[in-house]
Design a protein around this motif. Structure first.
Motif, mmCIF file in Angstrom:
data_model
loop_
_atom_site.group_PDB
_atom_site.id
_atom_site.type_symbol
_atom_site.label_atom_id
_atom_site.label_comp_id
_atom_site.label_asym_id
_atom_site.label_seq_id
_atom_site.Cartn_x
_atom_site.Cartn_y
_atom_site.Cartn_z
ATOM 1 N N PHE A 81 0.942 -1.082 -0.114
ATOM 2 C CA PHE A 81 0.058 -0.020 -0.058
ATOM 3 C C PHE A 81 0.886 1.494 -0.057
ATOM 4 C CE2 PHE A 81 -2.463 3.288 2.044
ATOM 5 C CZ PHE A 81 -3.624 3.259 1.503
ATOM 6 N N ARG A 82 1.824 1.207 0.750
ATOM 7 C CA ARG A 82 2.762 2.353 0.905
ATOM 8 C C ARG A 82 3.500 2.756 -0.261
ATOM 9 N NH1 ARG A 82 4.925 1.652 7.229
ATOM 10 N NH2 ARG A 82 3.098 2.236 8.082
ATOM 11 N N ARG A 83 3.938 1.731 -1.086
ATOM 12 C CA ARG A 83 4.864 1.799 -1.966
ATOM 13 C C ARG A 83 4.109 1.620 -3.470
ATOM 14 N NH1 ARG A 83 9.534 -2.734 -1.636
ATOM 15 N NH2 ARG A 83 8.788 -2.712 -3.882
ATOM 16 N N HIS A 84 2.724 1.693 -3.388
ATOM 17 C CA HIS A 84 1.861 1.767 -4.548
ATOM 18 C C HIS A 84 2.183 0.687 -5.681
ATOM 19 C CE1 HIS A 84 -0.167 5.267 -3.303
ATOM 20 N NE2 HIS A 84 0.993 5.850 -3.018
ATOM 21 N N ASP A 85 2.710 -0.685 -5.016
ATOM 22 C CA ASP A 85 2.909 -1.660 -5.728
ATOM 23 C C ASP A 85 1.804 -2.137 -6.749
ATOM 24 O OD1 ASP A 85 5.328 -1.991 -4.501
ATOM 25 O OD2 ASP A 85 4.813 -3.647 -2.992
ATOM 26 N N SER A 86 2.228 -3.127 -7.711
ATOM 27 C CA SER A 86 1.507 -3.698 -8.528
ATOM 28 C C SER A 86 0.069 -3.720 -8.029
ATOM 29 C CB SER A 86 1.959 -4.683 -9.155
ATOM 30 O OG SER A 86 1.079 -5.487 -10.030
ATOM 31 N N LEU A 87 -0.801 -3.461 -8.733
ATOM 32 C CA LEU A 87 -2.326 -3.870 -8.354
ATOM 33 C C LEU A 87 -2.649 -5.301 -8.330
ATOM 34 C CD1 LEU A 87 -4.331 -0.684 -10.032
ATOM 35 C CD2 LEU A 87 -3.721 -1.025 -7.536
ATOM 36 N N VAL A 88 -2.051 -5.913 -9.110
ATOM 37 C CA VAL A 88 -2.307 -7.414 -9.348
ATOM 38 C C VAL A 88 -1.847 -8.003 -7.830
ATOM 39 C CG1 VAL A 88 -1.479 -9.574 -10.450
ATOM 40 C CG2 VAL A 88 -1.847 -7.477 -11.863
ATOM 41 N N LEU A 146 5.400 -14.696 -11.386
ATOM 42 C CA LEU A 146 5.996 -15.227 -12.724
ATOM 43 C C LEU A 146 6.195 -14.234 -13.800
ATOM 44 C CD1 LEU A 146 4.045 -18.628 -12.620
ATOM 45 C CD2 LEU A 146 6.428 -18.187 -12.037
ATOM 46 N N PHE A 147 5.041 -13.191 -13.855
ATOM 47 C CA PHE A 147 5.322 -12.440 -15.042
ATOM 48 C C PHE A 147 5.363 -10.951 -15.043
ATOM 49 C CE2 PHE A 147 2.253 -16.043 -16.052
ATOM 50 C CZ PHE A 147 3.035 -16.544 -17.020
ATOM 51 N N LEU A 148 5.056 -10.388 -13.899
ATOM 52 C CA LEU A 148 5.055 -8.908 -13.710
ATOM 53 C C LEU A 148 6.077 -8.484 -12.673
ATOM 54 C CD1 LEU A 148 1.359 -8.455 -13.018
ATOM 55 C CD2 LEU A 148 2.563 -8.392 -15.305
ATOM 56 N N ASP A 149 6.582 -9.251 -11.882
ATOM 57 C CA ASP A 149 7.766 -8.920 -10.906
ATOM 58 C C ASP A 149 8.996 -8.684 -11.762
ATOM 59 O OD1 ASP A 149 8.880 -8.132 -8.517
ATOM 60 O OD2 ASP A 149 9.527 -10.133 -8.168
ATOM 61 N N ARG A 150 9.149 -9.487 -12.574
ATOM 62 C CA ARG A 150 10.594 -9.151 -13.299
ATOM 63 C C ARG A 150 10.534 -8.155 -14.286
ATOM 64 N NH1 ARG A 150 11.239 -15.315 -15.870
ATOM 65 N NH2 ARG A 150 9.698 -16.186 -14.464
ATOM 66 N N ASP A 151 9.466 -7.634 -14.879
ATOM 67 C CA ASP A 151 9.316 -6.445 -15.596
ATOM 68 C C ASP A 151 9.692 -5.394 -14.699
ATOM 69 O OD1 ASP A 151 8.731 -8.015 -17.785
ATOM 70 O OD2 ASP A 151 6.396 -7.665 -17.632
ATOM 71 N N GLU A 152 9.130 -5.208 -13.539
ATOM 72 C CA GLU A 152 9.359 -4.231 -12.583
ATOM 73 C C GLU A 152 10.799 -4.171 -11.947
ATOM 74 O OE1 GLU A 152 6.505 -4.124 -9.287
ATOM 75 O OE2 GLU A 152 4.894 -4.055 -10.980
ATOM 76 N N ASP A 153 11.375 -5.403 -11.834
ATOM 77 C CA ASP A 153 12.786 -5.365 -11.464
ATOM 78 C C ASP A 153 13.545 -5.115 -12.406
ATOM 79 O OD1 ASP A 153 12.224 -6.560 -9.093
ATOM 80 O OD2 ASP A 153 12.701 -8.446 -9.689
ATOM 81 N N THR A 154 13.411 -5.352 -13.689
ATOM 82 C CA THR A 154 14.035 -4.861 -15.007
ATOM 83 C C THR A 154 13.942 -3.333 -15.032
ATOM 84 O OG1 THR A 154 13.737 -6.825 -15.855
ATOM 85 C CG2 THR A 154 14.538 -5.150 -17.326
ATOM 86 N N THR A 155 12.753 -2.741 -14.730
ATOM 87 C CA THR A 155 12.516 -1.356 -14.962
ATOM 88 C C THR A 155 13.258 -0.773 -13.866
ATOM 89 O OG1 THR A 155 10.495 -1.872 -15.879
ATOM 90 C CG2 THR A 155 10.877 0.347 -15.044
ATOM 91 N N SER A 156 13.257 -1.126 -12.456
ATOM 92 C CA SER A 156 13.903 -0.070 -11.529
ATOM 93 C C SER A 156 15.305 -0.439 -11.541
ATOM 94 C CB SER A 156 13.244 -0.976 -10.111
ATOM 95 O OG SER A 156 13.716 -2.211 -9.901
#
Length: 161
Positions: A81-88, A146-156
């Motif tokens: 909630f604090r970090r506004h993580d992925s809505l999924v 499996l699918f979204l966390d990697r995209d966020e790691d790559t972006t960050s």
């Protein structure tokens, strides 16, 4: 959007409890009502175990599992909630929390969980709204990991260079 998802989680929890109450007031134990012929019936059972009657009568075990689940889920939910993580990811955590609390309320009040949805086309355990929330929540967490966390790691990582 996160507030909307939290309200939706509260509605899932409230709907779970209201449907369980309605079932106990309107169906006798083991009584079934066909909803969609050949697909779905409402069948009232009191389940003191988990799926396929595993751990039947082991209420203490479910209390421990609930305490551990809440100890894991709540900090993750606050952090998301604090970090506004992925809505999924956030939605998955909210649904897992709603499902966990829905079944815990039953066990704490009655010593068993009221189940009602019976799939008529397959041999599958009778389940309830809380079970559905848990299942969908876990699926959303798997999708995220499996699918979204990697995209966020790559972006960050790219933005940290």
């Amino acid at each position: 959007m996160q507030i909307f998802i939290m309200v939706l989680g509260a509605l899932v929890l409230g709907g779970d409890q209201l449907l369980k109450y309605w079932i106990t007031q309107n169906l006798a134990m083991g009584q079934a009502r066909t909803m969609l012929p050949g697909l779905l019936s409402l069948t009232r059972i009191n389940n003191s175990g988990a799926a396929w009657s595993s751990f039947e009568g082991q209420t203490w075990f479910f209390y421990i599992v609930t305490i551990v689940a809440l100890a894991v889920i709540l900090p993750l939910l606050v952090r998301a909630f604090r970090r506004h993580d992925s809505l999924v990811y956030f939605s998955g955590l909210v649904l897992i929390l709603a499902g966990t609390l829905g079944n815990f309320i039953d066990r704490a009040r009655q010593g068993f969980v009221v189940d009602m949805f019976q799939l008529d086309f397959i041999n599958f355990p009778i389940f309830n709204v809380a079970d559905m929330a848990l299942t969908v929540g876990v699926i959303l967490i798997f999708i995220y990991v499996l699918f979204l966390d990697r995209d966020e790691d790559t972006t960050s990582k790219g933005s940290q260079r």
